[in-house]
Design a protein around this motif. Sequence first.
Motif, short mmCIF file in Angstrom:
data_model
loop_
_atom_site.label_atom_id
_atom_site.label_comp_id
_atom_site.label_asym_id
_atom_site.label_seq_id
_atom_site.Cartn_x
_atom_site.Cartn_y
_atom_site.Cartn_z
N ASN A 167 0.85 -1.19 0.00
CA ASN A 167 0.00 0.00 0.00
C ASN A 167 0.89 1.25 0.00
O ASN A 167 1.29 1.75 1.05
CB ASN A 167 -0.92 -0.03 1.23
CG ASN A 167 -1.94 1.09 1.22
OD1 ASN A 167 -1.87 2.01 0.40
ND2 ASN A 167 -2.89 1.02 2.13
N GLY A 168 1.20 1.73 -1.20
CA GLY A 168 2.12 2.85 -1.33
C GLY A 168 1.68 4.12 -0.61
O GLY A 168 2.46 4.69 0.16
N PRO A 169 0.44 4.60 -0.82
CA PRO A 169 0.00 5.84 -0.16
C PRO A 169 0.11 5.80 1.36
O PRO A 169 0.39 6.83 2.00
CB PRO A 169 -1.46 5.97 -0.60
CG PRO A 169 -1.50 5.28 -1.92
CD PRO A 169 -0.56 4.12 -1.79
N ALA A 170 -0.10 4.62 1.97
CA ALA A 170 -0.02 4.53 3.43
C ALA A 170 1.39 4.85 3.92
O ALA A 170 1.58 5.36 5.04
CB ALA A 170 -0.42 3.13 3.89
N TRP A 171 2.38 4.54 3.09
CA TRP A 171 3.77 4.76 3.52
C TRP A 171 4.15 6.23 3.56
O TRP A 171 5.14 6.60 4.18
CB TRP A 171 4.72 3.97 2.63
CG TRP A 171 4.76 2.54 3.07
CD1 TRP A 171 3.93 1.53 2.69
CD2 TRP A 171 5.65 1.98 4.04
NE1 TRP A 171 4.25 0.37 3.35
CE2 TRP A 171 5.31 0.62 4.19
CE3 TRP A 171 6.71 2.49 4.79
CZ2 TRP A 171 5.97 -0.23 5.05
CZ3 TRP A 171 7.39 1.64 5.65
CH2 TRP A 171 7.01 0.31 5.78
N SER A 261 5.52 5.92 -4.46
CA SER A 261 5.11 6.73 -3.31
C SER A 261 6.28 7.12 -2.41
O SER A 261 6.18 8.10 -1.67
CB SER A 261 4.07 5.98 -2.47
OG SER A 261 2.92 5.70 -3.23
N THR A 262 7.37 6.37 -2.46
CA THR A 262 8.45 6.58 -1.48
C THR A 262 9.80 6.93 -2.09
O THR A 262 10.73 7.27 -1.36
CB THR A 262 8.63 5.33 -0.61
OG1 THR A 262 9.04 4.23 -1.43
CG2 THR A 262 7.35 4.97 0.10
N ASP A 263 9.93 6.83 -3.41
CA ASP A 263 11.24 7.07 -4.03
C ASP A 263 11.62 8.54 -3.94
O ASP A 263 10.83 9.42 -4.31
CB ASP A 263 11.21 6.63 -5.49
CG ASP A 263 12.40 5.76 -5.85
OD1 ASP A 263 13.16 5.39 -4.93
OD2 ASP A 263 12.57 5.43 -7.03
N VAL A 264 12.81 8.81 -3.46
CA VAL A 264 13.37 10.16 -3.45
C VAL A 264 14.62 10.16 -4.31
O VAL A 264 15.05 9.11 -4.79
CB VAL A 264 13.70 10.63 -2.00
CG1 VAL A 264 12.43 10.80 -1.20
CG2 VAL A 264 14.64 9.66 -1.31
N ILE A 265 15.21 11.32 -4.52
CA ILE A 265 16.35 11.42 -5.43
C ILE A 265 17.48 10.49 -4.98
O ILE A 265 18.07 9.78 -5.79
CB ILE A 265 16.86 12.88 -5.50
CG1 ILE A 265 15.78 13.79 -6.09
CG2 ILE A 265 18.12 12.97 -6.35
CD1 ILE A 265 16.13 15.26 -6.05
N ASP A 266 17.74 10.45 -3.70
CA ASP A 266 18.87 9.68 -3.18
C ASP A 266 18.70 8.18 -3.40
O ASP A 266 19.65 7.48 -3.78
CB ASP A 266 19.07 9.97 -1.69
CG ASP A 266 19.35 11.44 -1.44
OD1 ASP A 266 18.39 12.23 -1.51
OD2 ASP A 266 20.50 11.80 -1.18
N THR A 267 17.50 7.64 -3.14
CA THR A 267 17.28 6.21 -3.33
C THR A 267 17.29 5.84 -4.80
O THR A 267 17.80 4.79 -5.19
CB THR A 267 15.94 5.77 -2.70
OG1 THR A 267 14.88 6.59 -3.20
CG2 THR A 267 15.99 5.90 -1.19
#
Length: 314
Positions: A167-171, A261-267
């Motif tokens: 559940n991406g949005p929950a994260w 939903s959780t990927d940021v530039i660093d990851t």
Amino acid sequence: MTASRKGRGKSFFHELKKSRTLLLMLLPAAVTIFIFAYLPMGGMILAFKNFNYKDGIWGSPWTKGIFDNFKFFFLSGKAFSVTANTFLYNLSFIAVNTFFAVLFAVILSEAGNKYFKKLTQSAIFLPYFVSWVIVGTIAYNLLNYENGVVNGILGMLGLEPVNIYANGPAWRIIIVLFNAWKSVGYSMVVYLAAVTGVDMQLHESAKIDGANIFQRVRHVTFPAILPTVVTMVLLDVSKIFRGNLDLFYQLVGKNGALYDSTDVIDTFVFRSLLETSDIGMAASAGFYQSILCFVTIMLVNGIVKRVQSDYALF
């Protein structure tokens, strides 16, 4: 003109000699910052080079096009989404962490029982020393589908288990909460020191005037610590386009279902670097982040300076 310059030079060396003890005490910190913060800036040149280990940083050839190393990031189709995620997550971290840190600092400053005060402060500050590896393990044991604590409680209540790791949005909420749990204690100590420094005579005067505790917090405590709050927020804003790799990687790992939903530039860059070993691409992403952070802090500091110049960083 020459005499004036000589006078300034003489005054400079006089102050240098006068403050030599303080400057010697400052020297280790200055050397450390220079080695770990300023020297690595030379590595930004890799963003414009085809790096190879044989020739090293300075000997490696330049890219044919000045932005060749930036193409991978922008042509991947993920540049906008991971940049937006990085910005929005950090904005949420700043808002939530600042709110709870100030709230707990004010509550503890007003607490009368010193044992309760020390115990609560220690309990809030303790998670700061827990590594993100341990936090990731705690999160997994709480949230995993098969035998997590959350689904165990839902089963006891006769409810269906929830696959939170799909559940991406929950994260988006889970990550903000875990970051607050781990980081609020450190900020709280800073604000608690600021609250403690408020002149008690102001509180006594407010009590005499009939102000209750909420009115004293609003009209005495908060205005007194506002410069500290603004300074801390500005320092956080300077890193608003830098994601905490430890936080996101340890909580999410290699779960592709959560990347949107959780990927940021660093990851994103970290995974790409593992797959391609393209150091130039990683350096260009870091350069891109630095430019965004620089522009953001200049804009925000400029706004603060126009509203209240005493609160600005520079």
